[in-house]
Design an enzyme around this catalytic site. Structure first.
Site, mmCIF file in Angstrom:
data_model
loop_
_atom_site.group_PDB
_atom_site.id
_atom_site.type_symbol
_atom_site.label_atom_id
_atom_site.label_comp_id
_atom_site.label_asym_id
_atom_site.label_seq_id
_atom_site.Cartn_x
_atom_site.Cartn_y
_atom_site.Cartn_z
ATOM 1 N N ARG A 93 0.832 -1.207 0.000
ATOM 2 C CA ARG A 93 0.000 0.000 0.000
ATOM 3 C C ARG A 93 0.864 1.254 0.000
ATOM 4 N NH1 ARG A 93 -4.080 -0.585 4.205
ATOM 5 N NH2 ARG A 93 -5.145 -1.565 2.463
ATOM 6 N N TYR A 94 1.792 1.332 0.932
ATOM 7 C CA TYR A 94 2.648 2.510 1.024
ATOM 8 C C TYR A 94 3.861 2.302 0.111
ATOM 9 C CZ TYR A 94 -0.119 3.082 5.281
ATOM 10 O OH TYR A 94 -1.150 3.209 6.174
ATOM 11 N N ARG B 96 6.874 0.242 1.993
ATOM 12 C CA ARG B 96 6.578 -0.835 2.933
ATOM 13 C C ARG B 96 5.648 -1.871 2.311
ATOM 14 N NH1 ARG B 96 4.199 3.576 6.392
ATOM 15 N NH2 ARG B 96 5.136 4.730 4.694
ATOM 16 N N CYS C 43 -3.681 -17.798 15.007
ATOM 17 C CA CYS C 43 -3.339 -16.963 16.165
ATOM 18 C C CYS C 43 -3.489 -17.834 17.405
ATOM 19 C CB CYS C 43 -4.296 -15.793 16.306
ATOM 20 S SG CYS C 43 -4.300 -14.715 14.869
ATOM 21 N N CYS D 176 -8.930 -12.672 18.687
ATOM 22 C CA CYS D 176 -9.452 -11.493 19.375
ATOM 23 C C CYS D 176 -10.806 -11.142 18.769
ATOM 24 C CB CYS D 176 -8.485 -10.334 19.210
ATOM 25 S SG CYS D 176 -6.790 -10.790 19.615
ATOM 26 N N CYS E 140 -10.775 -8.321 16.151
ATOM 27 C CA CYS E 140 -9.738 -8.409 15.113
ATOM 28 C C CYS E 140 -10.166 -7.749 13.801
ATOM 29 C CB CYS E 140 -9.414 -9.873 14.834
ATOM 30 S SG CYS E 140 -8.161 -10.062 13.547
ATOM 31 N N ARG F 274 -8.838 -8.541 10.986
ATOM 32 C CA ARG F 274 -8.794 -9.562 9.921
ATOM 33 C C ARG F 274 -9.685 -10.739 10.285
ATOM 34 N NH1 ARG F 274 -2.817 -8.665 9.516
ATOM 35 N NH2 ARG F 274 -2.718 -6.734 8.307
ATOM 36 N N ASP G 100 -11.530 -0.473 13.443
ATOM 37 C CA ASP G 100 -11.856 -0.475 12.011
ATOM 38 C C ASP G 100 -13.329 -0.828 11.771
ATOM 39 O OD1 ASP G 100 -9.284 0.195 11.218
ATOM 40 O OD2 ASP G 100 -8.624 -1.887 11.233
ATOM 41 N N ASP H 164 -7.293 3.940 10.538
ATOM 42 C CA ASP H 164 -6.856 3.250 9.328
ATOM 43 C C ASP H 164 -8.026 3.403 8.356
ATOM 44 O OD1 ASP H 164 -5.122 1.858 7.726
ATOM 45 O OD2 ASP H 164 -4.655 0.376 9.266
ATOM 46 N N LYS I 122 -3.153 4.915 7.153
ATOM 47 C CA LYS I 122 -3.297 5.467 8.510
ATOM 48 C C LYS I 122 -3.336 6.989 8.477
ATOM 49 C CE LYS I 122 -0.860 1.535 10.387
ATOM 50 N NZ LYS I 122 -0.386 1.033 9.070
#
Ligand code: SF4
Length: 452
Positions: free
Chosen positions: A142-143, A146, A155, A159, A162, A164, A323, A360, A367
């Site tokens: 995206r950037y 990076r 995981c 969570c 989350c 994702r 998000d 985000d 961000k």
């Protein structure tokens, strides 16, 4: 014999707004999880500190949850929520639960809730549109400089908040050699990418040799300078930070580790020790929290969290606005709450301890930092700035030479006076700093009759 973790300190966030800790102290929460016979047996197991044993003994279903916590009141819809978004909790993290309801932050982050089924139209599976920014499967570019590698979908804990949720845990797997080859080829053909974030899922759930293979592959690209790893195992599975893992990471330096503490109750002797091991090995650590309603949307609580993180040599890096992901509406806070928290932190904590509050952006916008307003007004000659006390100062721009461009009209200075240099500040009376200055001036003043 392994023992239940005690948090390094209880959270005290007295006064308004009401803290979760205070609610719990006052609480009528259902039976304490430490009363769980199943958990007591596991805590006495000689393998408690073995991360693989913890992974094997995760709570993976609602019946298992019930087995761990027989007094848990199962809300209708919990099973449907767990079927829609995978459930996994390590015995270690389950042992940090202090009360079996949503007033407990650890419980809220770990145990499915019916609210996850609430599905307003503005929530989507992939709000950051990561899947649209994948030039090769698993690599988000995206950037400009990076890229983020989704190295696994596993995981230690899933969570409930989350971002994702669409991927994490639906099928526990990690990147294949063929995919990794494609990733390396893409990175090699894009030398502008110097920083690769290894994420997931949670990369530390992979065997050390598998992660080593991935890092070695990334390191084979000469233009990759920095590798960052995003992991929540520090919080949910701290025994994962073994000597073997740390030694492997050291081989691939510079490697940064970003973890994900959301609440001071997650800071335990075990998680503090995991941080110590990494930092002592020269691995810089940062923390990315998510602002969650009913979990940590309390300025004093975030202050406590940031102070304790810095003490552990973990830099508070980001505080994320939740998000717009399907299944998390009950966790979302108004943006204004985050801005208010940032206003509270500034001046109370050093810059080192203050995270950036970011949204985000939907549609893959990346961000966006969101701040309280510190620039009050600008003119061609002066900028009016506000500090944490509410003091307004006039900052002369280079071209103005700091001159007054218009006379000050009698009376208290106004913001307009600051914009053209007719006054240099508007100072609130009675701030703590003003009082300290006045006290010092009084001490230094010569006694009456002794003036020169
Ligand atoms: S550890 Fe990270 S990727 Fe895994 S469920 Fe939690 S927030 Fe999502």
């Amino acid at each position: 014999m392994p023992k239940p973790s005690a948090t390094t300190d209880d959270v005290s966030t007295a006064e308004e707004p009401p803290s979760l800790a205070a609610m719990l102290d006052a609480g009528d929460a259902t039976a304490a999880p430490s009363a769980s016979p199943k958990l007591s047996v596991l805590m006495d197991d000689r393998n408690w500190s073995d991360w693989r044993w913890q992974m094997r003994n995760r709570i993976r279903s609602v019946p298992q949850l019930r087995e761990f916590f027989p007094s848990l009141k199962l809300s209708p819809g919990l099973s449907r929520a767990a079927a829609k978004f995978p459930l996994a909790v390590t015995p270690y993290y389950a042992a940090q639960i202090r009360a079996l309801d949503a007033r407990d932050p650890v419980f809220s982050m770990a145990v499915p809730q019916i609210h996850e089924l609430f599905d307003p139209p503005f929530l989507v599976d992939d709000p950051l549109e990561e899947d649209h920014d994948m030039p090769v499967p698993g690599l988000v570019h995206r950037y400009p400089d990076r890229a983020l590698l989704i190295a696994t979908t596993t995981c230690a804990m899933y969570c409930r908040h989350c971002t994702r949720k669409r991927a994490a845990g639906h099928r526990e797997s990690c990147i294949t050699d063929a995919r990794l080859k494609q990733v390396v080829a893409y990175l090699a053909s894009h030398p502008e990418i110097s920083d690769v974030i290894v994420s997931g899922g949670d990369p530390f759930t992979m065997a050390t040799e598998v992660l080593d293979r991935i890092l070695t592959a990334l390191r084979s690209v000469p233009s990759v300078d920095i590798i960052r790893i995003g992991t929540r195992t520090i919080v949910t599975l701290p025994m994962r930070i073994t000597g073997e893992l740390v030694a492997m990471l050291k081989k691939h330096q510079p490697v940064y580790v970003n973890t994900h503490f959301n609440h001071p109750n997650e800071i335990t002797p075990e998680s503090a020790e995991a941080c110590r091991r990494l930092v002592d090995a020269g691995v810089p650590m940062g923390n990315q929290s998510v602002l969650l309603r009913g979990v940590n949307d309390d300025p004093r609580l975030i202050e406590t969290l940031c102070r304790r993180l810095v003490k552990m040599r973990v830099r508070p890096y980001y505080l994320f606005q939740c998000d717009l992901v399907r299944g998390v509406e009950h966790f979302r806070t108004p943006l204004a709450r985050g801005i208010q928290i940032m206003e509270y932190l500034r001046g109370r904590l050093s810059g080192l301890a203050i995270p950036s509050f970011v949204v985000d952006a939907p549609h893959g916008g990346g961000k966006i930092p969101v701040l309280p307003a510190y620039v009050i007004m600008q003119s061609p000659t002066h900028t009016v700035l506000r500090n944490f006390e509410g003091m307004l100062v006039s900052y002369p721009e280079p071209s103005s030479g700091g001159r007054n461009e218009a006379p000050h009209v009698a009376g208290a200075p106004t913001v307009f006076d600051l914009t053209h240099g007719a006054a240099t500040k508007i100072q609130p009376a009675d701030t703590a700093r003003q009082k300290r200055r006045a006290a010092r001036a009084a001490c230094e003043a010569p006694p009456a009759g002794m003036e020169e």
